[in-house]
Enzyme design. Structure first.
Site, PDB file in Angstrom:
ATOM      1  N   THR A 211       1.217  -1.127  -0.319  1.00 25.96           N
ATOM      2  CA  THR A 211       0.165  -0.313   0.249  1.00 25.96           C
ATOM      3  C   THR A 211       0.550   1.164   0.159  1.00 25.96           C
ATOM      4  O   THR A 211       1.858   1.360   0.063  1.00 25.96           O
ATOM      5  CB  THR A 211      -0.490   0.393   1.825  1.00 25.96           C
ATOM      6  OG1 THR A 211      -0.535  -0.151   2.271  1.00 25.96           O
ATOM      7  CG2 THR A 211      -2.535  -0.748   0.854  1.00 25.96           C
ATOM      8  N   TYR A 212       0.171   2.124   0.174  1.00 24.18           N
ATOM      9  CA  TYR A 212       0.771   4.056  -0.317  1.00 24.18           C
ATOM     10  C   TYR A 212       1.615   3.401   0.794  1.00 24.18           C
ATOM     11  O   TYR A 212       1.617   3.824   1.880  1.00 24.18           O
ATOM     12  CB  TYR A 212      -0.005   5.090  -0.412  1.00 24.18           C
ATOM     13  CG  TYR A 212       1.045   6.278  -0.550  1.00 24.18           C
ATOM     14  CD1 TYR A 212       1.122   6.438  -1.501  1.00 24.18           C
ATOM     15  CD2 TYR A 212       0.613   6.880   0.496  1.00 24.18           C
ATOM     16  CE1 TYR A 212       1.637   7.812  -2.207  1.00 24.18           C
ATOM     17  CE2 TYR A 212       1.054   8.849   0.106  1.00 24.18           C
ATOM     18  CZ  TYR A 212       1.394   8.412  -1.053  1.00 24.18           C
ATOM     19  OH  TYR A 212       1.999  10.430  -1.018  1.00 24.18           O
ATOM     20  N   PRO A 213       2.908   3.810   0.640  1.00 24.43           N
ATOM     21  CA  PRO A 213       4.372   4.339   1.582  1.00 24.43           C
ATOM     22  C   PRO A 213       4.721   5.450   2.748  1.00 24.43           C
ATOM     23  O   PRO A 213       5.110   5.047   3.575  1.00 24.43           O
ATOM     24  CB  PRO A 213       5.288   3.868   0.829  1.00 24.43           C
ATOM     25  CG  PRO A 213       5.532   4.087  -0.481  1.00 24.43           C
ATOM     26  CD  PRO A 213       4.250   4.055  -0.803  1.00 24.43           C
ATOM     27  N   ARG A 214       4.598   6.636   1.626  1.00 26.27           N
ATOM     28  CA  ARG A 214       3.806   7.871   2.451  1.00 26.27           C
ATOM     29  C   ARG A 214       3.158   7.923   3.639  1.00 26.27           C
ATOM     30  O   ARG A 214       2.249   9.065   3.699  1.00 26.27           O
ATOM     31  CB  ARG A 214       4.229   9.045   1.456  1.00 26.27           C
ATOM     32  CG  ARG A 214       5.472   8.836   0.826  1.00 26.27           C
ATOM     33  CD  ARG A 214       5.596  10.219  -1.236  1.00 26.27           C
ATOM     34  NE  ARG A 214       6.871   9.856  -1.390  1.00 26.27           N
ATOM     35  CZ  ARG A 214       7.772  10.523  -1.365  1.00 26.27           C
ATOM     36  NH1 ARG A 214       7.928  11.620  -0.648  1.00 26.27           N
ATOM     37  NH2 ARG A 214       8.449  10.800  -2.310  1.00 26.27           N
TER      38      ARG A 214
END
Length: 396
Positions: A211-214
């Site tokens: 999933t989105y890492p940031r």
């Protein structure tokens, strides 16, 4: 800003994506959110944008003019994020430069018992923490002569042993956000923060397996239990993680839990977890990072590990030496091996996975055999481990 400039009164529906997988995109379009529901996030974005102008542009002009008043052009940038971040770095650098090194000594003893050898570290039983001496520790001696005197007085002398064992539990760490992922990847593999971000971004954008890492969140939305169960089922079909994923599903450990599922702890994006997509063609570094995320995802649903924490005090010539260790004793989890503050999964009955990896026990004493039996080791593995006669915790 476009909607505000256009002064439109048309109804607005917003697409909210937490992942770039095809399934997540379809789910996002199937459940478009109202503009009213997303208004707080829009207001937060507006606040950040205006702060960038008010602080960044005006501050940069002011500081540049101030530093250039004596002549020339001294560009001095100021930013909403940049300036406080640089202040933290400068403060830390000032502390490093002001640090004054001090020599200290520790006295380590090696003791021989019937079950084998073990080590102990001298400590001051009367030591108390002092605010004016942050470097002081119970086991540190800043006087070399005293350290040598203790060593000389204890060498070759018999000791009296007292031992205390008590049970302890430890839950798995929280799911990863970007900062914790970068920190652990650096400690385990030496990856820089930039390298970890690049790898996580590739696993998200190119391979679509994370999933989105940031993100700065370490929890999942409360309505995400269905997706988690589906992800567990996908992992259950793999060779590397199947045993543990199927156990989570079989024991029904995916259930409401504020430590894992909590909307209040989710900001713009939730914690980093694997997606429903199966990884293909990952390079070595990407595979290492993906494996870290999957193992943390699996571990967070397992019950707390149960340990036997042992503290042994060996007194020689009136001087105390402390030996500490802990061994995983939960019979319900015979495939776990404890090391440090983590729990990894190994099959102790497999010669390659068990006997090769479990190479040490803490404080090998009279209870070592019983502990090995409770862990589920076979006779051959027990014999091999006991023959090593070491005292450190096992390392993986």
């Amino acid at each position: 800003y476009i909607v505000q400039f256009a002064k439109t009164n048309k109804p607005i529906r917003r697409l909210w994506l937490q992942s770039m997988t095809a399934a997540a995109i379809r789910d996002g379009f199937a459940a478009l959110r109202s503009d009213e529901a997303m208004r707080p996030l829009a207001d937060a974005a507006t606040c950040r944008s205006e702060s960038d102008w008010l602080v960044g542009i005006n501050g940069t002009r002011a500081m540049t003019a101030f530093n250039s008043k004596s002549g020339g052009f001294q560009l001095t940038t100021v930013g909403r994020v940049q300036t406080p971040t640089l202040a933290i770095i400068v403060d830390r650098e000032a502390k490093i430069r002001a640090f004054v090194p001090r020599d200290y000594w520790e006295v380590l003893g090696r003791f021989r018992a019937r079950a084998g050898e073990y080590t102990g570290r001298w400590f001051d039983e009367k030591w108390k923490k002092k605010d004016d001496d942050p470097d002081a520790r119970a086991e540190r001696l800043f006087d070399q002569a005293r350290a040598e005197a203790i060593a000389a007085a204890c060498t070759g002398r018999p000791g009296e042993v007292t031992e205390e064992s008590k049970p302890s539990t430890q839950i798995a760490p929280l799911l990863y956000d970007l900062t914790s992922l970068q920190r652990e990847a650096n400690g385990r593999f030496g990856f820089s923060a930039r390298t970890t971000l690049s790898l996580a971004q590739a696993l998200y954008e190119k391979h679509k397996v994370l999933t989105y890492p940031r993100t700065d969140s370490r929890a999942l939305p409360e309505d995400y239990q269905g997706t988690v169960k589906a992800t567990m089922e996908v992992l259950g079909e793999t060779n590397a993680y199947g045993t543990f994923a199927r156990r989570v599903i079989g024991q029904k450990w995916v259930r409401p839990n504020k430590r894992i599922f909590d909307n209040a702890k989710v900001s713009d994006h939730f914690a980093i977890i694997p997606t429903l997509a199966a990884p293909k063609h990952l390079n070595e570094a990407e595979q290492k990072l993906y494996d870290m995320v999957v193992r943390r995802f699996l571990a967070v649903f397992f019950p707390a590990a149960e340990y036997l924490v042992t503290t042994r005090i060996t007194r020689v010539a009136g001087e105390p030496f402390k030996s500490e260790g802990k061994v995983l004793i939960d019979a319900k989890h015979p495939c776990k091996v404890a090391f440090g503050s983590r729990v990894i999964f190994r099959n102790l009955r497999d010669p390659k996975e068990g006997a090769d990896r479990l190479v040490d026990l803490a404080l090998q004493g009279p209870k070592s055999r019983e502990i090995l039996l409770s862990l589920g080791c076979d006779a051959k593995t027990r014999k091999r481990i006991m023959a090593l006669k070491r005292t450190q915790l096992c390392e993986a």
